[in-house]
Design a protein around this motif. Structure first.
Motif, mmCIF file in Angstrom:
data_model
loop_
_atom_site.group_PDB
_atom_site.id
_atom_site.type_symbol
_atom_site.label_atom_id
_atom_site.label_comp_id
_atom_site.label_asym_id
_atom_site.label_seq_id
_atom_site.Cartn_x
_atom_site.Cartn_y
_atom_site.Cartn_z
ATOM 1 N N CYS A 1 0.831 -1.210 0.000
ATOM 2 C CA CYS A 1 0.000 0.000 0.000
ATOM 3 C C CYS A 1 0.863 1.257 0.000
ATOM 4 C CB CYS A 1 -0.943 -0.002 1.206
ATOM 5 S SG CYS A 1 -2.317 -1.176 1.043
ATOM 6 N N ILE B 1 2.234 1.528 -3.629
ATOM 7 C CA ILE B 1 1.181 1.954 -4.559
ATOM 8 C C ILE B 1 0.857 3.426 -4.353
ATOM 9 C CG2 ILE B 1 -1.261 1.690 -5.155
ATOM 10 C CD1 ILE B 1 0.406 -0.553 -6.249
ATOM 11 N N SER B 2 0.772 3.853 -3.104
ATOM 12 C CA SER B 2 0.483 5.253 -2.816
ATOM 13 C C SER B 2 1.588 6.166 -3.348
ATOM 14 C CB SER B 2 0.318 5.449 -1.310
ATOM 15 O OG SER B 2 0.101 6.813 -1.000
ATOM 16 N N ARG C 1 1.222 6.282 -7.251
ATOM 17 C CA ARG C 1 -0.148 6.279 -7.759
ATOM 18 C C ARG C 1 -0.356 7.279 -8.904
ATOM 19 N NH1 ARG C 1 -0.130 9.438 -3.235
ATOM 20 N NH2 ARG C 1 -1.445 11.316 -3.213
ATOM 21 N N ARG D 1 -3.331 -0.034 -13.932
ATOM 22 C CA ARG D 1 -3.121 0.071 -12.485
ATOM 23 C C ARG D 1 -3.248 -1.284 -11.787
ATOM 24 N NH1 ARG D 1 -8.459 1.382 -12.972
ATOM 25 N NH2 ARG D 1 -9.835 0.685 -11.301
ATOM 26 N N ALA E 1 -0.256 -3.110 -9.840
ATOM 27 C CA ALA E 1 -0.426 -3.475 -8.430
ATOM 28 C C ALA E 1 -0.059 -4.938 -8.198
ATOM 29 C CB ALA E 1 -1.871 -3.220 -7.998
ATOM 30 N N ILE F 1 3.733 -5.258 -8.141
ATOM 31 C CA ILE F 1 4.302 -4.709 -6.905
ATOM 32 C C ILE F 1 4.052 -5.653 -5.729
ATOM 33 C CG2 ILE F 1 4.066 -2.846 -5.209
ATOM 34 C CD1 ILE F 1 3.543 -0.960 -7.600
ATOM 35 N N ILE G 1 -5.941 -1.418 -1.678
ATOM 36 C CA ILE G 1 -5.183 -0.733 -2.729
ATOM 37 C C ILE G 1 -6.121 0.116 -3.588
ATOM 38 C CG2 ILE G 1 -3.951 -1.093 -4.903
ATOM 39 C CD1 ILE G 1 -2.495 -3.432 -3.561
ATOM 40 N N GLU G 2 -7.245 -0.478 -3.989
ATOM 41 C CA GLU G 2 -8.165 0.218 -4.880
ATOM 42 C C GLU G 2 -8.944 1.330 -4.175
ATOM 43 O OE1 GLU G 2 -9.288 -0.203 -8.484
ATOM 44 O OE2 GLU G 2 -7.152 -0.493 -8.172
ATOM 45 N N SER H 1 -4.577 3.925 -3.455
ATOM 46 C CA SER H 1 -4.472 4.581 -4.761
ATOM 47 C C SER H 1 -5.026 6.002 -4.752
ATOM 48 C CB SER H 1 -5.208 3.763 -5.825
ATOM 49 O OG SER H 1 -6.583 3.651 -5.507
#
Length: 205
Positions: free
Chosen positions: A52, A55-56, A59, A67, A71, A74, A115-116, A120
């Motif tokens: 997380c 991803i952040s 993003r 995406r 993800a 990653i 994540i979604e 993100s």
């Protein structure tokens, strides 16, 4: 205060096991003992926090069209590192018990939900706190079910034998249906407690 609420939501209000009823595959497989449950929960939590955060951080650099694929890559990277660390340092029996379910963290629905819906769209630290809360909630759910199943199914908790009479062991508790029965019972009890609280709150008005 916002960060405390995120952790509180993950552990209690939006618990991924008892409230959202997610990730039933590892729930069925690894909660035959408390040790396996805690190990799986903490492993998933570690991957969630790292993934997380990553991803952040990127993003705004990832095109919307790829995406999900990005993800997955990653998350797979962090899971691979975790698998190598477990193979190197964790007791072999625990690694053998968790088996394929460590690599399957790559497709864990709790992880991709966070994540979604959160990582993100939010900054790195907030995403890490959200992942920590959800990870701890997941670990708590696995731990509670693991303790109950191990106690009634094997007569022990964390490998410490508490019920010496094997006739008192309930075999179904160490089988997959035992996880469903335990989870269903906990959800029903939780609902009853919530309903009682709501009735008391309405009566107090």
């Amino acid at each position: 205060m916002k960060y405390i609420e995120l952790i509180k939501d993950g552990i209690f209000n939006k618990n991924p096991v008892f409230v959202q009823v997610l990730a039933l595959c590892p729930l069925l497989a690894v909660t035959t003992s408390a040790v396996n449950a805690v190990t799986m929960g903490l492993a998933t939590t570690a991957v969630m926090i790292c993934a997380c955060a990553a991803i952040s951080a990127v993003r705004k650099l990832i095109p919307n069209e790829i995406r999900i694929a990005a993800a997955v890559v990653i998350v797979a990277g962090f899971v691979t590192v975790l698998q190598l660390l477990l193979d190197a340092y964790a007791p072999p029996d625990i690694v053998a018990s968790l088996g394929i379910f460590i690599p399957l963290i790559v497709v864990n629905c709790i992880l991709f939900a966070r994540i979604e819906s959160f990582a993100s769209k939010n900054k790195i630290f907030a995403s890490m706190i959200d992942a920590l809360g959800m990870g701890l909630g997941f670990t708590l759910g696995l731990f509670v079910i693991g303790v109950i199943r191990e106690f009634f199914g094997s007569g022990s908790v964390f490998g410490i034998e508490l019920l010496h009479d094997e006739n008192a062991h309930v075999l179904i508790m160490v089988l997959p249906p035992g996880a469903f029965f335990t989870l269903g019972a906990i959800i029903m009890i939780r609902k009853q407690i919530r309903d009682v609280r709501l009735r008391r709150k309405k009566a107090g008005r």
